[in-house]
Design an enzyme around this catalytic site. Sequence first.
Site, PDB file in Angstrom:
ATOM      1  N   SER A  86      -2.953  -4.396   1.823  1.00 45.59           N
ATOM      2  CA  SER A  86      -2.065  -5.218   2.640  1.00 45.59           C
ATOM      3  C   SER A  86      -2.484  -5.119   4.092  1.00 45.59           C
ATOM      4  O   SER A  86      -3.047  -4.107   4.522  1.00 45.59           O
ATOM      5  CB  SER A  86      -0.619  -4.738   2.494  1.00 45.59           C
ATOM      6  OG  SER A  86       0.219  -5.341   3.455  1.00 45.59           O
TER       7      SER A  86
ATOM      8  N   TYR B 277       4.800   2.826   3.082  1.00 48.71           N
ATOM      9  CA  TYR B 277       4.077   1.651   2.583  1.00 48.71           C
ATOM     10  C   TYR B 277       2.754   1.489   3.328  1.00 48.71           C
ATOM     11  O   TYR B 277       1.700   1.306   2.704  1.00 48.71           O
ATOM     12  CB  TYR B 277       4.932   0.394   2.724  1.00 48.71           C
ATOM     13  CG  TYR B 277       4.278  -0.838   2.167  1.00 48.71           C
ATOM     14  CD1 TYR B 277       4.207  -1.041   0.793  1.00 48.71           C
ATOM     15  CD2 TYR B 277       3.712  -1.790   3.001  1.00 48.71           C
ATOM     16  CE1 TYR B 277       3.592  -2.167   0.259  1.00 48.71           C
ATOM     17  CE2 TYR B 277       3.099  -2.923   2.493  1.00 48.71           C
ATOM     18  CZ  TYR B 277       3.040  -3.108   1.123  1.00 48.71           C
ATOM     19  OH  TYR B 277       2.433  -4.222   0.611  1.00 48.71           O
TER      20      TYR B 277
END
Length: 191
Positions: free
Chosen positions: A34, A59
């Site tokens: 990501s 994350y």
Amino acid sequence: MQLGVNHLGHFLVTNLLLDLLKKSAPSRIVTVSSLAHSYGKIHFDDINLDNGYNSGDGYSQSKLANILFTRELAKKLKGTGVTANCLHPGVIMTELGRYYVPTLAICWRILLVLIAFLTFKKPWQGAQTTIYCAVAEELDNVSGLYFSDCAAKEAAPQARDDEAAKRLWELSEKMVGLDESEKQQLYIPES
């Protein structure tokens, strides 16, 4: 758990499949990361963020770990016929926020839905870079790169740190129980 789901699971399964991937070369390993990796930092002294967990930090760390893993894996696979690349699929309109959005005030929900409708990719659009990395002929011998929108892009500086990639690899081996001297293998029955 976040690092386990987003990084360590991929790390372990990939390592268990390496012999099979090498036997079936040419083959490819594609890891979905990501753009959030840009905000990530590998907390080597507190890898599980036990001393102050924040979901955003967790994350970002796990997505940075994906890129560092791919970088080190590509080096280890050089000359084997197996390539490893990673990618950012884009911000995609999925069900990921289905439990979060209802907790927002109505004005924020409306704004978020409007922004999502106008800017987020549809799932089929978000899949394009993954498909590209998996099958594009022009990537037959390309390894160790980060892709977004079906093109190689430069990852954040912390994702290009070879020393951190090596250190994370060694820590990941310990965390999942892989030992270089006694390499575990996935049993695949002969058909």
